[in-house]
Scaffold this motif. Structure first.
Motif, PDB file in Angstrom:
ATOM      1  N   ILE A 155      -1.384   3.873  -7.252  1.00 59.19           N
ATOM      2  CA  ILE A 155      -1.447   3.204  -8.546  1.00 59.19           C
ATOM      3  C   ILE A 155      -1.595   1.704  -8.319  1.00 59.19           C
ATOM      4  CG2 ILE A 155      -0.171   2.738 -10.680  1.00 59.19           C
ATOM      5  CD1 ILE A 155       1.213   5.453 -10.202  1.00 59.19           C
ATOM      6  N   PRO A 156      -2.634   1.089  -8.858  1.00 60.41           N
ATOM      7  CA  PRO A 156      -2.822  -0.361  -8.660  1.00 60.41           C
ATOM      8  C   PRO A 156      -1.604  -1.152  -9.130  1.00 60.41           C
ATOM      9  CG  PRO A 156      -4.758   0.636  -9.668  1.00 60.41           C
ATOM     10  CD  PRO A 156      -3.697   1.683  -9.673  1.00 60.41           C
ATOM     11  N   PRO A 184       0.809  -1.222   0.000  1.00 63.08           N
ATOM     12  CA  PRO A 184       0.000   0.000   0.000  1.00 63.08           C
ATOM     13  C   PRO A 184       0.840   1.269   0.000  1.00 63.08           C
ATOM     14  CG  PRO A 184      -0.866  -1.587   1.572  1.00 63.08           C
ATOM     15  CD  PRO A 184       0.436  -2.135   1.102  1.00 63.08           C
ATOM     16  N   MET A 185       1.976   1.262   0.699  1.00 62.05           N
ATOM     17  CA  MET A 185       2.858   2.431   0.679  1.00 62.05           C
ATOM     18  C   MET A 185       3.415   2.674  -0.710  1.00 62.05           C
ATOM     19  SD  MET A 185       5.010   2.100   4.256  1.00 62.05           S
ATOM     20  CE  MET A 185       6.198   3.340   3.723  1.00 62.05           C
ATOM     21  N   ALA A 186       3.811   1.610  -1.382  1.00 62.47           N
ATOM     22  CA  ALA A 186       4.387   1.749  -2.726  1.00 62.47           C
ATOM     23  C   ALA A 186       3.370   2.337  -3.698  1.00 62.47           C
ATOM     24  CB  ALA A 186       4.899   0.406  -3.227  1.00 62.47           C
ATOM     25  N   ARG A 187       2.102   1.963  -3.546  1.00 61.82           N
ATOM     26  CA  ARG A 187       1.083   2.435  -4.485  1.00 61.82           C
ATOM     27  C   ARG A 187       0.988   3.958  -4.488  1.00 61.82           C
ATOM     28  NH1 ARG A 187      -1.882  -2.292  -2.813  1.00 61.82           N
ATOM     29  NH2 ARG A 187      -3.102  -1.112  -1.309  1.00 61.82           N
ATOM     30  N   SER A 188       0.936   4.566  -3.311  1.00 54.46           N
ATOM     31  CA  SER A 188       0.857   6.027  -3.257  1.00 54.46           C
ATOM     32  C   SER A 188       2.226   6.674  -3.478  1.00 54.46           C
ATOM     33  CB  SER A 188       0.276   6.478  -1.911  1.00 54.46           C
ATOM     34  OG  SER A 188       1.072   6.011  -0.833  1.00 54.46           O
ATOM     35  N   ARG A 205      -1.256  -3.805 -10.789  1.00 54.67           N
ATOM     36  CA  ARG A 205      -1.266  -4.311 -12.175  1.00 54.67           C
ATOM     37  C   ARG A 205      -0.875  -3.236 -13.186  1.00 54.67           C
ATOM     38  NH1 ARG A 205      -6.497  -3.215 -10.746  1.00 54.67           N
ATOM     39  NH2 ARG A 205      -7.744  -1.962 -12.216  1.00 54.67           N
ATOM     40  N   ARG A 206      -0.913  -1.964 -12.781  1.00 60.59           N
ATOM     41  CA  ARG A 206      -0.580  -0.872 -13.697  1.00 60.59           C
ATOM     42  C   ARG A 206       0.781  -0.239 -13.399  1.00 60.59           C
ATOM     43  NH1 ARG A 206      -6.431   2.349 -13.653  1.00 60.59           N
ATOM     44  NH2 ARG A 206      -7.669   0.659 -14.573  1.00 60.59           N
ATOM     45  N   GLN A 207       1.455  -0.725 -12.399  1.00 62.11           N
ATOM     46  CA  GLN A 207       2.688  -0.065 -11.976  1.00 62.11           C
ATOM     47  C   GLN A 207       3.800  -0.185 -12.998  1.00 62.11           C
ATOM     48  OE1 GLN A 207       3.602  -1.494  -8.025  1.00 62.11           O
ATOM     49  NE2 GLN A 207       1.792  -0.553  -7.126  1.00 62.11           N
ATOM     50  N   LEU A 208       3.955  -1.331 -13.624  1.00 56.13           N
ATOM     51  CA  LEU A 208       5.008  -1.495 -14.623  1.00 56.13           C
ATOM     52  C   LEU A 208       4.775  -0.579 -15.817  1.00 56.13           C
ATOM     53  CD1 LEU A 208       7.533  -2.881 -15.672  1.00 56.13           C
ATOM     54  CD2 LEU A 208       6.079  -4.739 -16.533  1.00 56.13           C
ATOM     55  N   ALA A 209       3.544  -0.538 -16.290  1.00 52.77           N
ATOM     56  CA  ALA A 209       3.220   0.347 -17.413  1.00 52.77           C
ATOM     57  C   ALA A 209       3.465   1.805 -17.034  1.00 52.77           C
ATOM     58  CB  ALA A 209       1.766   0.141 -17.833  1.00 52.77           C
ATOM     59  N   TYR A 210       3.106   2.157 -15.806  1.00 57.54           N
ATOM     60  CA  TYR A 210       3.326   3.521 -15.317  1.00 57.54           C
ATOM     61  C   TYR A 210       4.816   3.868 -15.327  1.00 57.54           C
ATOM     62  CZ  TYR A 210       3.681   7.246 -11.778  1.00 57.54           C
ATOM     63  OH  TYR A 210       3.981   8.395 -11.102  1.00 57.54           O
ATOM     64  N   ALA A 211       5.660   2.947 -14.870  1.00 61.94           N
ATOM     65  CA  ALA A 211       7.097   3.193 -14.841  1.00 61.94           C
ATOM     66  C   ALA A 211       7.652   3.367 -16.254  1.00 61.94           C
ATOM     67  CB  ALA A 211       7.812   2.046 -14.135  1.00 61.94           C
ATOM     68  N   ILE A 212       7.184   2.549 -17.187  1.00 58.97           N
ATOM     69  CA  ILE A 212       7.656   2.649 -18.571  1.00 58.97           C
ATOM     70  C   ILE A 212       7.218   3.971 -19.202  1.00 58.97           C
ATOM     71  CG2 ILE A 212       7.444   1.646 -20.875  1.00 58.97           C
ATOM     72  CD1 ILE A 212       7.188  -1.102 -19.509  1.00 58.97           C
ATOM     73  N   ILE A 213       5.959   4.356 -18.975  1.00 65.14           N
ATOM     74  CA  ILE A 213       5.439   5.612 -19.538  1.00 65.14           C
ATOM     75  C   ILE A 213       6.210   6.806 -18.991  1.00 65.14           C
ATOM     76  CG2 ILE A 213       3.439   7.153 -19.566  1.00 65.14           C
ATOM     77  CD1 ILE A 213       1.688   4.619 -19.672  1.00 65.14           C
ATOM     78  N   PRO A 222      -7.296  12.336  -2.517  1.00 66.83           N
ATOM     79  CA  PRO A 222      -7.655  10.910  -2.381  1.00 66.83           C
ATOM     80  C   PRO A 222      -7.070  10.037  -3.487  1.00 66.83           C
ATOM     81  CG  PRO A 222      -9.556  12.306  -1.969  1.00 66.83           C
ATOM     82  CD  PRO A 222      -8.474  13.215  -2.448  1.00 66.83           C
ATOM     83  N   GLN A 223      -7.004  10.574  -4.717  1.00 68.40           N
ATOM     84  CA  GLN A 223      -6.472   9.775  -5.822  1.00 68.40           C
ATOM     85  C   GLN A 223      -5.007   9.429  -5.612  1.00 68.40           C
ATOM     86  OE1 GLN A 223      -8.068  12.668  -5.957  1.00 68.40           O
ATOM     87  NE2 GLN A 223      -9.385  12.842  -7.774  1.00 68.40           N
TER      88      GLN A 223
END
Length: 293
Positions: free
Chosen positions: A110-111, A50-54, A113-121, A104-105
């Protein structure tokens, strides 16, 4: 808590000393994940995910605000007193950070399942922005005098100078770590908020302010420092994002761990390795940008 602040600050001082010979990488170092790594180190195992997500949002937020600080400063330099301008911008970016980071967002993060795509983008976007910055900004040349505080040889005097010249950043880091530990001492603090607090930008904001208000640099030198940072700052968030993504995944993969001293040493050793990989990434990117652009 005091020993954690002291130990974390001592580690940060080592990082500052090791980064001193690379002034051309200053922009890439703005969001170096020092506090993020220690936040993971001190966190309990269930809180890592949960910490990593935010936390993944914070490098982009912090890097964007640092870039905005420098762009506005350079555009108004000469029209307004530099110290007053830097102070006003520091207050503005702190206010902007508070209004953005605790939405809040951002806290939801970041969920996975989307973290790898987020890092690449973020990496690809950083590369595009760095290329644009090199087209728009004048070329920065580094001579022998810019070879870092160490110069061509190592000496303990150079280490002392590095620490003394970085005393504001060191104090701000200690303050940020103390605030994080104090704010997260209670179990009622949500892990998403812990992740946000692990990205407190006191060090990068303070570093930008100190270039103007707490140094002997004249206006042209201040402009040169900020233009140098702007040429690579867009890739700084990518380094921190890959650190957060990779290190959090490693910690989660360890499963249930004990609280023994041996396990603590293993966690710390893995943190040092992760930081070293970040340093290698920054050095490689810096040399590549100098060679290609």
């Amino acid at each position: 808590m005091l020993w954690r602040v002291a130990a974390g600050t001592a580690v940060y001082i080592c990082l500052v000393v090791l980064a001193a010979p690379f002034p051309h990488a200053a922009g890439l170092m703005l969001t170096f994940p020092a506090l993020n790594g220690l936040a993971f180190f001190f966190a309990e195992q269930p809180s890592i995910g949960p910490m990593a997500r935010s936390m993944l949002w914070l490098p982009v937020i912090n890097g964007s605000l640092c870039a905005a600080f420098m762009i506005v400063f350079l555009s108004l330099l000469g029209d307004v007193n530099a110290t007053v301008l830097a102070g006003s911008l520091a207050v503005a970016v702190v206010g902007a950070w508070i209004s953005i980071a605790f939405r809040p967002q951002v806290i939801a993060g970041i969920p996975e399942r989307r973290q790898l795509a987020y890092a690449i983008i973020c990496t690809l976007a950083g590369l595009l922005l760095v290329g644009l910055a090199h087209v728009l900004l004048p070329e920065v040349h580094f001579g022998a005098a810019d070879g870092g505080i160490f110069g061509s040889t190592f000496s303990w005097q150079s280490v002392d100078r590095t620490i003394l010249s970085s005393k504001l950043k060191i104090v701000l880091f200690a303050l940020a770590l103390a605030l994080f530990l104090a704010a997260t001492a209670h179990r009622r603090v949500p892990d998403g908020v812990r992740g946000v607090l692990a990205g407190l930008p006191l060090v990068p904001f303070g570093a930008l302010f100190s270039v103007v208000a707490l140094s002997d640099l004249d206006a042209k030198e201040q402009q040169r420092v900020f233009e140098n940072m702007l040429r690579s700052v867009a890739l700084s968030p990518a380094v921190a994002i890959w650190f957060i993504y990779g290190f959090s995944r490693y910690l989660k993969s360890r499963g249930i761990v004990s609280s023994s001293k041996l396990d603590g040493l293993n966690r710390f050793a893995s943190l040092i390795v992760a930081w070293a990989l970040c340093g290698a990434m920054i050095a490689s990117l810096s040399w590549a940008l100098i060679a290609i652009l």
